[in-house]
Design an enzyme around this catalytic site. Structure first.
Site, mmCIF file in Angstrom:
data_model
loop_
_atom_site.group_PDB
_atom_site.id
_atom_site.type_symbol
_atom_site.label_atom_id
_atom_site.label_comp_id
_atom_site.label_asym_id
_atom_site.label_seq_id
_atom_site.Cartn_x
_atom_site.Cartn_y
_atom_site.Cartn_z
ATOM 1 N N GLU A 129 40.438 -17.135 26.873
ATOM 2 C CA GLU A 129 41.147 -16.682 28.062
ATOM 3 C C GLU A 129 42.421 -17.516 28.240
ATOM 4 O O GLU A 129 42.406 -18.733 28.052
ATOM 5 C CB GLU A 129 40.240 -16.872 29.273
ATOM 6 C CG GLU A 129 40.901 -16.675 30.623
ATOM 7 C CD GLU A 129 40.046 -17.176 31.766
ATOM 8 O OE1 GLU A 129 40.395 -16.893 32.917
ATOM 9 O OE2 GLU A 129 39.028 -17.867 31.504
ATOM 10 N N PHE A 130 43.499 -16.860 28.604
ATOM 11 C CA PHE A 130 44.718 -17.583 28.949
ATOM 12 C C PHE A 130 44.726 -17.841 30.450
ATOM 13 O O PHE A 130 44.583 -16.915 31.244
ATOM 14 C CB PHE A 130 45.966 -16.796 28.556
ATOM 15 C CG PHE A 130 47.249 -17.504 28.887
ATOM 16 C CD1 PHE A 130 47.802 -18.419 28.006
ATOM 17 C CD2 PHE A 130 47.892 -17.279 30.105
ATOM 18 C CE1 PHE A 130 48.977 -19.089 28.330
ATOM 19 C CE2 PHE A 130 49.059 -17.939 30.430
ATOM 20 C CZ PHE A 130 49.599 -18.848 29.530
ATOM 21 N N ILE A 131 44.876 -19.108 30.825
ATOM 22 C CA ILE A 131 44.955 -19.485 32.235
ATOM 23 C C ILE A 131 46.377 -19.939 32.529
ATOM 24 O O ILE A 131 46.890 -20.858 31.882
ATOM 25 C CB ILE A 131 43.955 -20.606 32.583
ATOM 26 C CG1 ILE A 131 42.516 -20.116 32.366
ATOM 27 C CG2 ILE A 131 44.149 -21.061 34.029
ATOM 28 C CD1 ILE A 131 41.463 -21.190 32.590
ATOM 29 N N ASP A 234 35.225 -35.643 27.488
ATOM 30 C CA ASP A 234 36.525 -36.211 27.107
ATOM 31 C C ASP A 234 37.517 -35.966 28.247
ATOM 32 O O ASP A 234 38.590 -35.405 28.057
ATOM 33 C CB ASP A 234 37.022 -35.568 25.813
ATOM 34 C CG ASP A 234 38.211 -36.306 25.204
ATOM 35 O OD1 ASP A 234 38.507 -37.436 25.637
ATOM 36 O OD2 ASP A 234 38.868 -35.742 24.302
#
Length: 330
Positions: A129-131, A234
């Site tokens: 998904e592109f956020i 991380d």
């Protein structure tokens, strides 16, 4: 990990995670290919399972030092794609499993993974998904609260570890399951990094002292109830952002199930404010001895940076080891 700058604005896609909700797609238009199907598996997935008929633009996304990243704009929305020309799919499969596990908690926002696969000429890819990111790294109290909610919701009946090994930066992270947190952290985390330092630098001093600490650190955990919580693994400033609405987003994980306090191991370069911790501990109350354990979790990441980037991090790691050996009379 500071040297591991990852996705700048999106998520990825793993076929095994088909239970995840689909993207909101626009109405289908006549099919139009932009490359021979099969020659480019990223395009192939976007133009089939991704429900796009047209890729309108491919833009490079900077910031990574391990993988290449691109934004694919299509008539069905945007996708985020990472590729690595040297490493097979296992690294991205582990990332997708971590993203999927965090997504499934329904707490903090993470990029949804859609597809992982090999590249025809070698290497691998992950589609997410592109956020669209906002202007800041988000609201610190909301970040603390959402992270604590993830830790509270994400539990494992298998104990401490993860279903697959993954990486912390480019260092292998061994996640074989264990029912004993002190043993897991001592051997799979500190012990593994100490062994790397001995093999890579011949650093017998830090190895021997570190092994003494591993054998002696049990009292730091006395009287503490430790549950296997899902950790990002991380969490530093480069892996924290916010969406256009200001909601926190975390990405590029090195997930495993561990003691929730271990999540703060990268706090020395995460920029967590007092309001972050206040909000976190309202949901996940602070346990006895927390202050005495803080640096034992920093040590793992200082050792990893020593192994990845060299002697500039050795003194910090050694100072923590020496302080604990004195504290524990070891």
């Amino acid at each position: 990990m500071v040297g591991h700058v990852g996705v700048i604005s999106s998520g990825s896609c793993f076929s095994a995670l088909s239970r995840l909700p689909r993207l909101a797609f626009t109405e289908r238009k006549p099919f139009a290919t932009v490359a021979a199907m099969g020659d480019d598996p990223v395009r192939e997935w976007i133009l089939s399972e991704g429900k796009a008929t047209r890729i309108t633009r491919i833009s490079p996304v900077g910031g990574g030092c391990i993988n290449s990243a691109s934004r694919y704009d299509t008539d069905a929305g945007s996708f985020f794609v990472k590729t690595n020309r040297r490493i097979g799919p296992s690294m991205f499969e582990a990332e997708a499993l971590g993203l999927g596990a965090m997504y499934d908690t329904g707490t903090i926002r993470v990029p949804r993974p859609f597809k992982v696969g090999p590249l025809p000429t070698g290497g691998s890819f992950i589609i997410m998904e592109f956020i669209e990111f906002g202007a800041s790294r988000g609201n610190q109290p909301v970040l603390g609260k959402k992270l604590a909610e993830m830790h509270k919701a994400g539990k494992s009946a298998k104990g401490f570890g993860f279903d697959v090994d993954n990486t912390i930066g480019s260092t292998p992270q061994i996640n074989t399951w264990s029912s004993d947190w002190v043993q897991f952290y001592g051997e799979r985390r500190l012990g593994y990094q100490l062994k790397l330092a001995l093999e890579q630098y011949g650093d017998r001093s830090i190895y021997d002292k570190g092994r003494r600490l591993v054998k002696s650190m049990g009292p730091l955990f006395e009287g503490v109830v430790i549950e296997p919580c899902l950790l990002h693994g991380d969490l530093w400033s480069g892996n924290i952002s916010s969406d256009k609405n200001g909601e926190p987003v975390i990405l590029d994980p090195a997930c495993y199930y561990g003691h929730n306090e271990a999540e703060f191991g990268m706090s020395w370069c995460a920029g967590f404010a007092g309001a972050f911790y206040d909000a976190y501990f309202e949901v996940m109350p602070k346990q006895p001895g927390y202050e005495n354990r803080r640096e034992i979790y920093l040590l793992y990441h200082y050792l990893n940076h020593y192994n990845l980037f060299g002697s500039g991090y050795r003194s910090s790691a050694m100072s923590i080891i020496d302080d604990y050996l004195r504290m524990l009379n070891a």
